[in-house]
Write an enzyme that holds these catalytic residues in place. Structure first.
Site, PDB file in Angstrom:
ATOM      1  CG  ASP A 234      -6.486 -34.982  11.619  1.00 44.24           C
ATOM      2  OD1 ASP A 234      -6.617 -35.119  12.851  1.00 44.24           O
ATOM      3  OD2 ASP A 234      -7.122 -34.152  10.949  1.00 44.24           O
TER       4      ASP A 234
ATOM      5  CD  GLU B 220      -3.611 -32.008  11.074  1.00 41.33           C
ATOM      6  OE1 GLU B 220      -3.150 -33.144  11.259  1.00 41.33           O
ATOM      7  OE2 GLU B 220      -4.405 -31.737  10.159  1.00 41.33           O
TER       8      GLU B 220
ATOM      9  CE1 TYR C 194      -4.327  -0.363  -0.513  1.00 42.03           C
ATOM     10  CE2 TYR C 194      -4.068  -2.138   1.062  1.00 42.03           C
ATOM     11  CZ  TYR C 194      -4.816  -1.496   0.096  1.00 42.03           C
ATOM     12  OH  TYR C 194      -6.038  -1.965  -0.256  1.00 42.03           O
TER      13      TYR C 194
END
Lengths: 431, 431
Positions: free
Chosen positions: A312, A260, A174
């Site tokens: 997982d 996780e 910006y």
């Protein structure tokens, strides 16, 4: 397991005592009864910690590219302090001024970050950049824009360092939208500048937003404030975006537990798991962000603690591990500062599904895409180097079953903290 | 602005002094020179805080449905402690046992959560549920599954409360995947149970993962640990997922600054904005999550502080404000516990774009979808009640310009904390 044990009344308040205890539930109880005293368990964890310390000490400093006699062929960046980065910028600008005065014009030499210029170094277990550079002259129509952007980014970074503040990539963009046009252009040049100067993006004081949290047996300072993570309630401490303001780490933990997902983190934090088993619990809530990776690495190196991972049981969980351990391809030039080698895969592993008799209905079928991802992982160097991991992945791909950490809730909400993890630690069941 | 002022050398180290100072930059400098002493600014903030306190006291307790004489037509839930919720469950189960013994069978009366059963109550400035119920008998093929799931969820919740732990929706689902089949089914019944028992989801000890962070002049306890948010470095404190373990709030702040994005949060935290202007800075990093909404509400009510909001100047920023203020439609039965009425819109407002001369290239064109979202907002009751907001939205829709908070970086990275916000506070420029 004896018939007698199976008839033990189910202590789980959620189950109906009149109903026949399902086989999986009864197995869960028998596992619970295998748990030894915490003291014996802590002794084995203490051993793991000492081993980690010794292996870190015996390898002396973490291996670098120059140890391998291939420095000229590869390129990495390192953490540098404010004045060192400022000097680098000043040297670069002086060099250009001289080049202009000598009539050779104004040009940047920018390392290529293309995948053809990347390579995996097995000795380091990291992806690094080869040393191919390209010239970016100002007096050339095809590069004038990029050369201008590079000069602008160097100016901006110099200003940020002078004020000793930190900004985001979006902030940088910006400052001159007219020139950059699109954030991807300032982002790309920022990575170029990082490679050019040989310093990490955090050394440039450009930070990514944080999303990780930490709780447990660690004390550190965040911008001068002393943070005791055993006193951070259940919510934990947000991991700071600017790692260079983090310091003075102290810990009596035996290991770091890398998680996780935030649901598992919350369970561990609420049960104050770190009080029973001295540890530091960290999560990036899914895909690891740069701030969490830097923080994990800093803890592992300074505290010399083993890192055990709870993810997982699916290809995605393992991919997350790979990002922590070996880095991601688009930041390969920074891999040595972002990666934490030697993370142990504690669970949930494909072999756990049968070992802990996770009920069929809590296992999820893998899609064709999942299976492909699993097979792709089997081809990755970081998997191949660990025979245990290969075996586990082969089970996953063969059974086509995956499972989330939360599947353990089928044996009770606190099964994770009261049975599964203690048993895993007791059996030293990490790979 | 005088010609003389325009020639003041640019103090921004990023700009080239030889280059003509652009108009917008020079305007930014003239705004900086308008800043008065912090003391006068603090006095006006102190006044705002007193006004907020008085308005909270004069309205005595927050208005409830029963104050409005329409309790039978509407339904809301409230925060209840563990034993109260347990008693409700026991009463529900006893009632069913009696119904079975009386030969009337086993059935649940479940409030409808369909949008046809929702209504906006202007006096409360909230969406609430009407009192339509539907019967869920066990002895009916079309409802037997849902009745069974409802009984199971009640059993699970009872167990969770008995252990005094907190779980996630996903944990609940995994306790009986065979029955629930799909998480959406256990989630939906959980909301039903919350309405049936008349208590919030947090009272059921089912929590969502947190993503909010807080920093600044507030001290509170998180599960017994005392947290001083002025000593949380730059990263801040992660907002705890379980609001019922948060207590003992203390603060010497004059206001709460609610920030949409984490980049702005980071800037404020690094500059320790709360030291210069005593405030509490909160962000949910985008779309507000339940934990952050509960935390904001708790702070506003217990500390009686005004809330000023800093969001992007686009329809999405305003939608985020509306979720904090009026709730989201799918949790309308819980609106009174999740909402924080009377949030002031500090910035970035559509009129700021011209007022602060945000450069053209930092303004983004609105898509047709954006414009439609803006027009839809103009039809919303919570916007219509505030003429200033209507005017701002009309400017946005007419100019078809939007801007991010970070667009302010075009005047320097610290323009937000050093000029924009102080000037806004000085001019009491909130709506």
């Amino acid at each position: 397991m004896s018939e007698k044990k199976r008839r033990v009344p189910n202590p789980n308040p959620n189950s109906n005592p009149k109903k026949k205890v399902p086989k999986a539930q009864s197995h869960a109880q028998s596992l619970r009864s295998q748990l030894q005293s915490d003291a014996s368990l802590l002794a084995s964890l203490e051993k793991l910690r000492l081993e980690t310390q010794q292996s870190l000490l015996s390898s002396s400093a973490p291996r670098t590219l120059s140890d391998l006699n291939l420095p000229s062929a590869c390129r990495e960046v390192s953490d540098r302090d404010v004045s060192a980065v400022q000097s680098s910028i000043e040297r670069a600008v002086l060099g250009m001024a001289r080049s202009i005065l000598a009539g050779r014009g104004f040009s940047f030499d920018v390392p290529s970050r293309a995948s053809s210029n990347q390579m995996y170094v097995p000795e380091l277990d990291r992806i690094v950049l080869r040393d191919k550079c390209s010239s970016r002259p100002f007096a050339n129509l095809s590069t004038v824009r990029k050369a201008t952007i590079t000069a602008k980014v160097l100016t901006l970074i110099y200003g940020v360092l002078q004020r000793n503040i930190h900004v985001t990539k979006r902030d940088l963009f910006y400052t001159d939208v007219k020139l950059f046009q699109d954030q991807s252009q300032s982002d790309a040049v920022l990575d170029d500048v990082s490679c050019m100067l040989g310093c990490t993006r955090s050394s440039l004081h450009v930070v990514a937003s944080e999303k990780g949290v930490v709780v447990g047996r660690v004390i550190f300072t965040d911008d001068g404030d002393r943070i005791d993570c055993t006193k951070m309630g259940i919510g934990g401490k947000a991991i700071p975006p600017n790692i260079d303001r983090v310091g003075n780490l102290e810990s009596d933990a035996l290991f770091i537990l890398l998680v996780e997902k935030d649901a598992a983190f919350m369970r561990l934090a609420e049960d104050r798991f770190y009080n029973r088993f001295p540890c530091i619990i960290v999560t990036a809530k899914g895909q690891p962000d740069v701030a969490t990776r830097l923080f994990l690495r800093k803890m592992k190196i300074e505290l010399k603690l083993p890192v055990l991972a709870l993810v997982d049981s699916d290809p995605y969980g393992l991919k997350i591990l790979s990002v922590y351990m070996c880095g991601s391809k688009n930041m390969s030039y920074d891999s040595s500062n972002l990666t934490t080698p030697d993370i142990k895969w504690l669970g949930v592993r494909p072999s756990d599904l049968d070992k802990y008799q996770i009920p069929e209905q809590c296992r999820l079928p893998m899609t064709d895409q999942d299976v492909k991802a699993g097979k792709d992982l089997l081809e990755e160097d970081f998997v191949k180097r660990n025979k245990g991991w290969v075996k586990e992945l082969e089970i996953m791909v063969k059974t086509r079953h995956k499972a989330e950490i939360q599947a353990l809730s089928s044996f009770g909400f606190q099964y994770l903290t009261e049975v599964y993890l203690p048993l895993k630690l007791q059996q030293k069941d990490w790979l």
